[in-house]
Design an enzyme around this catalytic site. Structure first.
Site, PDB file in Angstrom:
ATOM      1  N   ALA A 199      -6.756  -1.121  -0.060  1.00 34.35           N
ATOM      2  CA  ALA A 199      -6.831  -2.243   0.880  1.00 34.35           C
ATOM      3  C   ALA A 199      -6.159  -3.481   0.314  1.00 34.35           C
ATOM      4  O   ALA A 199      -6.392  -3.857  -0.835  1.00 34.35           O
ATOM      5  CB  ALA A 199      -8.293  -2.557   1.212  1.00 34.35           C
ATOM      6  N   GLY A 211      -8.041  -5.162  -7.301  1.00 37.56           N
ATOM      7  CA  GLY A 211      -7.245  -4.132  -7.962  1.00 37.56           C
ATOM      8  C   GLY A 211      -5.919  -3.891  -7.270  1.00 37.56           C
ATOM      9  O   GLY A 211      -4.877  -3.745  -7.922  1.00 37.56           O
ATOM     10  N   CYS A 212      -5.934  -3.890  -5.941  1.00 41.43           N
ATOM     11  CA  CYS A 212      -4.706  -3.637  -5.181  1.00 41.43           C
ATOM     12  C   CYS A 212      -3.730  -4.798  -5.323  1.00 41.43           C
ATOM     13  O   CYS A 212      -2.513  -4.596  -5.396  1.00 41.43           O
ATOM     14  CB  CYS A 212      -5.042  -3.392  -3.714  1.00 41.43           C
ATOM     15  SG  CYS A 212      -6.124  -1.965  -3.453  1.00 41.43           S
ATOM     16  N   THR A 213      -4.263  -6.008  -5.368  1.00 39.20           N
ATOM     17  CA  THR A 213      -3.403  -7.173  -5.551  1.00 39.20           C
ATOM     18  C   THR A 213      -2.776  -7.178  -6.940  1.00 39.20           C
ATOM     19  O   THR A 213      -1.568  -7.410  -7.102  1.00 39.20           O
ATOM     20  CB  THR A 213      -4.205  -8.462  -5.328  1.00 39.20           C
ATOM     21  OG1 THR A 213      -4.690  -8.486  -3.987  1.00 39.20           O
ATOM     22  CG2 THR A 213      -3.337  -9.693  -5.570  1.00 39.20           C
ATOM     23  N   SER A 233      -0.089  -4.458  -7.157  1.00 41.13           N
ATOM     24  CA  SER A 233       1.128  -4.827  -6.430  1.00 41.13           C
ATOM     25  C   SER A 233       1.902  -5.923  -7.149  1.00 41.13           C
ATOM     26  O   SER A 233       3.145  -5.912  -7.170  1.00 41.13           O
ATOM     27  CB  SER A 233       0.765  -5.271  -5.012  1.00 41.13           C
ATOM     28  OG  SER A 233       0.180  -4.185  -4.294  1.00 41.13           O
TER      29      SER A 233
END
Length: 209
Positions: free
Chosen positions: A94, A99-101, A104
């Site tokens: 998401a 973690g995803c930020t 990326s």
């Protein structure tokens, strides 16, 4: 930590926590509701059972999907991209979770290195286009496109977290120009995804030398 064995039973919030995708408590419920509402249309009508990610050495399924690059609409056509070099596909649960930020941003920091090897990086998630457009600017820093993972893509790549979850697993693939999966890394911990995909791209380039 590999989340595959738990995909049948993990709730979206539990998955986010285990993936290092924590958010502020007052944002968690809203994020889960938004993720469910914003899942691409085919996901809503097509049940997605938890499946194991496709392995290295298998043929990657070609697909076309919509996304955003530097905040602008972008069409990701995997077959077309492979004509120019290997492709890194990293699925993340998401947008705008921690973690995803961080994952990326790390891909963005090293994007020039991937490009120097002739490879292109693309992120994929179940987020809606408006969210991905913002994420492509704020987290991906205009470096590469992020696109929607619809039900067919999630099924073909085996990255579903379960029937009741609109989230994809954190799974990265390196696709060679012949369409073969050269590398797969499936781990809720974001920290090794960039390093391992880059090493796989380096190996592909070395094999062509």
């Amino acid at each position: 930590m590999n989340l595959y064995l738990n995909r049948n039973i993990l709730t979206p919030l539990a998955v986010l926590a285990l993936c290092g995708c924590s958010q502020a408590p007052d944002a968690e419920a809203e994020a889960t509701q938004n993720a469910a509402a914003q899942t691409p249309d085919r996901s809503a009508s097509t049940p997605i059972s938890p499946t194991e990610p496709i392995k290295a050495g298998t043929a990657a399924k070609m697909f076309t999907t919509q996304g955003a690059l530097a905040g602008e609409p972008f069409t990701l056509d995997l077959a077309a991209e492979l004509k120019n070099g290997p492709v890194v596909l990293y699925f993340f649960p998401a947008a705008f979770t921690s973690g995803c930020t961080l994952e990326s941003k790390e891909f963005a920091d090293r994007n020039a290195e991937f490009e120097a090897m002739g490879a292109k990086v693309f992120g994929l998630s179940g987020d809606d286009i408006d969210t991905l457009a913002r994420f492509s600017r704020e987290a991906c820093r205009d470096e590469f496109a992020v696109a929607q993972a619809d039900a067919d893509i999630i099924k073909d790549y085996g990255v579903s977290l379960g029937d009741d979850s609109p989230l994809t697993s954190r799974t990265s693939f390196v696709i060679a120009q012949d369409g073969t999966v050269a590398m797969m890394h499936d781990d809720g911990d974001y920290r090794d995804h960039v390093r391992l995909t880059f090493e796989a791209v380096e190996k592909l380039k070395a094999n062509l030398s």
